[in-house]
Design an enzyme around this catalytic site. Structure first.
Site, PDB file in Angstrom:
ATOM      1  N   TYR A  20       3.720 -30.978 -28.206  1.00  0.00           N
ATOM      2  CA  TYR A  20       4.060 -32.132 -29.289  1.00  0.00           C
ATOM      3  C   TYR A  20       2.717 -32.314 -29.921  1.00  0.00           C
ATOM      4  CZ  TYR A  20       4.627 -37.050 -30.576  1.00  0.00           C
ATOM      5  OH  TYR A  20       4.688 -38.201 -31.213  1.00  0.00           O
ATOM      6  N   GLY A  42      15.799 -39.846 -38.011  1.00  0.00           N
ATOM      7  CA  GLY A  42      15.327 -40.272 -36.720  1.00  0.00           C
ATOM      8  C   GLY A  42      15.720 -41.815 -36.576  1.00  0.00           C
ATOM      9  N   ASP A  78      20.937 -33.089 -39.514  1.00  0.00           N
ATOM     10  CA  ASP A  78      20.093 -32.334 -38.570  1.00  0.00           C
ATOM     11  C   ASP A  78      18.514 -31.792 -39.509  1.00  0.00           C
ATOM     12  OD1 ASP A  78      18.428 -30.155 -37.288  1.00  0.00           O
ATOM     13  OD2 ASP A  78      20.288 -28.937 -37.009  1.00  0.00           O
ATOM     14  N   ARG A  82      21.587 -36.660 -32.909  1.00  0.00           N
ATOM     15  CA  ARG A  82      22.355 -36.710 -31.458  1.00  0.00           C
ATOM     16  C   ARG A  82      22.632 -38.197 -31.026  1.00  0.00           C
ATOM     17  NH1 ARG A  82      20.149 -31.603 -29.395  1.00  0.00           N
ATOM     18  NH2 ARG A  82      21.523 -29.931 -30.272  1.00  0.00           N
ATOM     19  N   GLN A 113      13.505 -44.892 -31.154  1.00  0.00           N
ATOM     20  CA  GLN A 113      12.958 -46.062 -30.892  1.00  0.00           C
ATOM     21  C   GLN A 113      12.296 -46.904 -32.212  1.00  0.00           C
ATOM     22  OE1 GLN A 113       9.388 -45.875 -28.707  1.00  0.00           O
ATOM     23  NE2 GLN A 113       9.477 -47.815 -27.997  1.00  0.00           N
ATOM     24  N   ILE A 155       4.144 -46.936 -28.227  1.00  0.00           N
ATOM     25  CA  ILE A 155       5.005 -48.259 -28.774  1.00  0.00           C
ATOM     26  C   ILE A 155       5.942 -48.939 -27.831  1.00  0.00           C
ATOM     27  CG2 ILE A 155       6.490 -48.912 -30.814  1.00  0.00           C
ATOM     28  CD1 ILE A 155       3.718 -47.530 -31.670  1.00  0.00           C
TER      29      ILE A 155
HETATM   30  C1  AKB Z   1       4.762 -40.063 -26.556  1.00  0.00           C
HETATM   31  O1  AKB Z   1       4.426 -40.558 -25.461  1.00  0.00           O
HETATM   32  O2  AKB Z   1       4.948 -38.816 -26.575  1.00  0.00           O
HETATM   33  C2  AKB Z   1       4.691 -40.797 -27.792  1.00  0.00           C
HETATM   34  C3  AKB Z   1       3.468 -40.850 -28.737  1.00  0.00           C
HETATM   35  C4  AKB Z   1       2.121 -41.365 -27.972  1.00  0.00           C
HETATM   36  O3  AKB Z   1       3.450 -40.230 -29.751  1.00  0.00           O
HETATM   37  N1  AKB Z   1       4.640 -42.488 -27.537  1.00  0.00           N
END
Ligand code: AKB
Length: 325
Positions: A148, A13, A58, A41, A17, A178
């Site tokens: 996530y 990665g 990948d 990518r 960012q 961040i």
């Molecule tokens: C997001 O907004 O998905 C990330 C996080 C808080 O892990 N910046």
């Protein structure tokens, strides 16, 4: 657990960012040739591509990962490759595949090749609506409502499992949002706290996708990079946690952020038009208790809201004047 030094580092990665800035900080510290940047990518930033080894990788391809680790004699992996919360809600299958299979491959390579150490960042997204929102404790309810967040909880548990079961030295921390000015974030819910600066400098106007009263924990990039390096360099015997340290630097509402920017750009106008990301933001903490990280490995953030705002605006205004934005 051995305290072998980190010599040859792989950053996955590395075009993202955090990864892009972490790569450059690690190269400065460990030597350019000792830090291999891996992107997928997103095109690599010039400095990441030109200052040391760069490969396309990948992370869901175990064979390809093995080959890079073998070729560069990697002993340490900073595994930053991930799909973030907003994109994860639009493509939950991709988020599961990249976040879980990618991490599993990294941990398996670390186990089978006896790597020195692995850094696997987690996120405040491990928390959910039933978690205490103020000063969220280190040890608390983990019931996220995003894909996530689910992958980050599973990732923390998997990382801790590899420590206990296989003796792999896995370390991780729960990043808040961040904020940075080098590489834009991609697909997160906290991205508004970065985009607002770019649009304030370029257009004097921003339409924010969360409500004005939305408060989230945040951190400026220099602190985020330092946290990763300090945790990875800490004495293992001092660590009471492994893949899941709470950390934070500041908490503010979207409205407070807009008003802080207006102190420097008085004609800046911010509107608020919440979209699907509001529900994600509402499921996360407003502030975080990071006292365990402070005690165990001396974590201290350097930037608060005013200091971060000055630095962000200076950096972006310089780039804007140079025609780089
Ligand atoms: C997001 O907004 O998905 C990330 C996080 C808080 O892990 N910046």
């Amino acid at each position: 657990m051995s305290s072998r030094p980190m010599r040859n580092i792989l950053v996955t990665g590395a075009c993202g960012q955090i990864g892009s800035e972490l790569t450059m900080a690690l190269r400065e510290r460990y030597g350019n040739e000792h830090v291999v940047a891996a992107g997928h990518r997103t095109p690599p930033p010039d400095d990441v591509r030109d200052s040391g080894p760069f490969v396309y990788l990948d992370v869901t391809d175990r064979q390809a990962l093995e080959e890079v680790v073998e070729q560069f004699q990697i002993d340490t992996i900073f595994h930053l490759a991930a799909v973030l919360s907003a994109v994860g809600e639009q493509k939950p299958d991709v988020a599961w595949r990249v976040n879980m299979n990618g991490l599993y491959n990294v941990l398996e390579v670390a186990r089978t090749r006896s790597l020195t150490r692995v850094f696997c960042p987690s996120s405040m997204a491990v928390f959910g609506p039933s978690t205490p929102k103020e000063n969220t404790p280190q040890e608390t309810i983990l019931s996220p409502t995003t894909m996530y967040g689910i992958t980050k909880v599973a990732g923390e548990l998997l990382g801790n499992y590899y420590v206990q079961k296989f003796g792999v030295d896995v370390r991780g921390l729960r990043y808040p949002g961040i904020i940075s000015h080098k590489t834009p974030p991609g697909g997160g819910t906290t991205d508004y706290a970065v985009a607002i600066f770019y649009d304030a400098v370029k257009y004097r106007r921003y339409t924010c996708f969360v409500r004005e009263d939305t408060v989230l924990p945040m951190m400026y990039m220099p602190d985020a990079v330092r946290a990763a390096i300090e945790l990875m360099e800490a004495d293992f015997r001092r660590l009471t946690r492994h893949a899941d340290y709470n950390i934070t630097a500041m908490s503010f509402s979207a409205g407070e952020l807009a008003r802080e920017i207006q102190k420097h750009i008085p004609d800046f106008v911010c509107e608020f038009q919440p979209d699907f990301r509001q529900a994600i933001a509402d499921s996360w903490p407003r502030s975080i208790d990071d006292s365990v990280a402070r005690t165990d490995w001396g974590w201290r953030p350097a930037y608060d809201l005013p200091a971060m705002t000055v630095d962000m605006l200076n950096a972006l205004q310089t780039r804007y004047q140079q025609g780089q934005l």
